[in-house]
Design an enzyme around this catalytic site. Structure first.
Site, short mmCIF file in Angstrom:
data_model
loop_
_atom_site.label_atom_id
_atom_site.label_comp_id
_atom_site.label_asym_id
_atom_site.label_seq_id
_atom_site.Cartn_x
_atom_site.Cartn_y
_atom_site.Cartn_z
N HIS A 198 3.19 3.56 -8.77
CA HIS A 198 3.03 2.13 -9.09
C HIS A 198 4.31 1.58 -9.73
O HIS A 198 4.73 0.46 -9.45
CB HIS A 198 1.83 1.91 -10.02
CG HIS A 198 0.52 2.24 -9.36
ND1 HIS A 198 0.21 1.83 -8.09
CD2 HIS A 198 -0.56 2.95 -9.80
CE1 HIS A 198 -1.00 2.27 -7.77
NE2 HIS A 198 -1.49 2.95 -8.79
N ASP B 235 0.83 -1.20 0.00
CA ASP B 235 0.00 0.00 0.00
C ASP B 235 0.87 1.26 0.00
O ASP B 235 1.98 1.25 0.53
CB ASP B 235 -0.90 -0.03 1.24
CG ASP B 235 -2.05 0.96 1.13
OD1 ASP B 235 -2.28 1.50 0.02
OD2 ASP B 235 -2.73 1.19 2.15
N GLY B 236 0.32 2.33 -0.59
CA GLY B 236 0.98 3.64 -0.47
C GLY B 236 1.68 4.12 -1.73
O GLY B 236 2.36 5.16 -1.69
N ASN C 202 -10.47 -2.58 -6.73
CA ASN C 202 -9.65 -1.62 -7.49
C ASN C 202 -10.26 -1.24 -8.84
O ASN C 202 -9.83 -0.26 -9.46
CB ASN C 202 -8.22 -2.17 -7.71
CG ASN C 202 -7.36 -2.14 -6.46
OD1 ASN C 202 -6.45 -2.94 -6.29
ND2 ASN C 202 -7.64 -1.22 -5.54
#
Ligand code: FPP
Length: 248
Positions: free
Chosen positions: A41, A24-25, A72
């Protein structure tokens, strides 16, 4: 204060057999750099490469990462397309090295509904590494734990309807064999990055007794040191599985 040398501290005979990671993040990491989310990403892909390498070198038997959830699809179409493209790029670039390192790639989730080039890339990679005996590397794509559980119930229900299964024969083992994770041991350690303290519909059945470990680092910042720290802290925990600690 000097940082401990986790590599030296880690006990090789007490490694988690199966590590699961919620990466995550990426978006926040990019935003802090005034860059588009897609930049995050791409940087996340480098962290993933490093993590797979380190886990395989350490001798972890199973690694499972959450790459794309059933939720998503709610993201903007251009971000979804970018992630799908990145998945194909990751497979194209990494498959030979994964194969040389005897890694057995698997996908958890309904990947057949992905764009056709993604499905083709995944199928080729699965075929190529199918007989490998090294680390099993599971990428969860179009995966959601509730979706997985519902599909398992539907499958078992269909077997009952066809007279191939009796309801009372459904036990934990039978149920687990109807999940995407069929044949895999449950994760021992679940890592989530970016400071979020939740499990977000990931492996809900499988993490019943998993040790949870949260990192404040954004996924693109996650590195070997942080992974080793997570493993070391895992080794300090007293896992009782509902029983009692062995008395000395
Ligand atoms: C979470 O960050 C990350 C994802 C939804 C995708 C994970 C993808 C990668 C690590 C990239 C490469 C890997 C493959 C196999 C394609 P986020 O976007 O939710 O970040 P945020 O919470 O800061 O917005």
């Amino acid at each position: 204060m000097t940082t401990p040398n986790y590599r030296q501290l880690i006990k090789k005979d007490k490694l988690p057999r199966h590590i699961a990671i919620i990466m995550d993040g990426n978006g926040r990491w990019a935003k802090r750099r005034f860059m588009p989310r897609t930049f995050g990403h791409r940087a996340g892909m480098s962290s993933l490469k490093q993590t797979v390498k380190t886990c395989a070198e350490l001798g972890i038997s199973y690694l499972t990462v959450f790459a794309f959830s059933t939720e998503n699809w709610k993201r903007p179409q251009d971000e979804i397309s970018y992630l799908m493209g990145l998945l194909v790029e990751y497979i194209d670039k990494e498959i030979d090295e994964l194969h040389q390192n005897h890694i057995h790639l698997q996908v958890l989730g309904d990947y057949r509904s992905l764009p056709v080039d993604s499905v083709q890339a995944i199928d080729l990679a699965l075929q190529k590494t199918a007989a490998n005996q090294g680390m099993v590397f599971n990428i969860a794509i179009n995966y959601g734990a509730r979706d997985e559980i519902i599909k398992a119930v539907q499958h078992l229900g269909a077997l009952i309807k066809q007279g191939q299964l009796e309801p009372e024969d459904i036990d934990e083992y039978c149920f687990s064999q109807a999940l995407y994770t069929k044949g895999l041991p449950d994760p021992d350690l679940l890592i989530r990055t970016a400071g979020e303290i939740r499990v977000s519909n990931f492996l809900l059945w499988q993490i019943a007794y998993t040790e949870l470990w949260f990192s404040s680092l954004m996924w693109p910042e996650f590195n070997q040191e942080e992974l080793l720290k997570a493993i070391w802290e895992f080794q300090q925990r007293d896992r009782r599985f509902g029983g009692l600690t062995q008395q000395k």
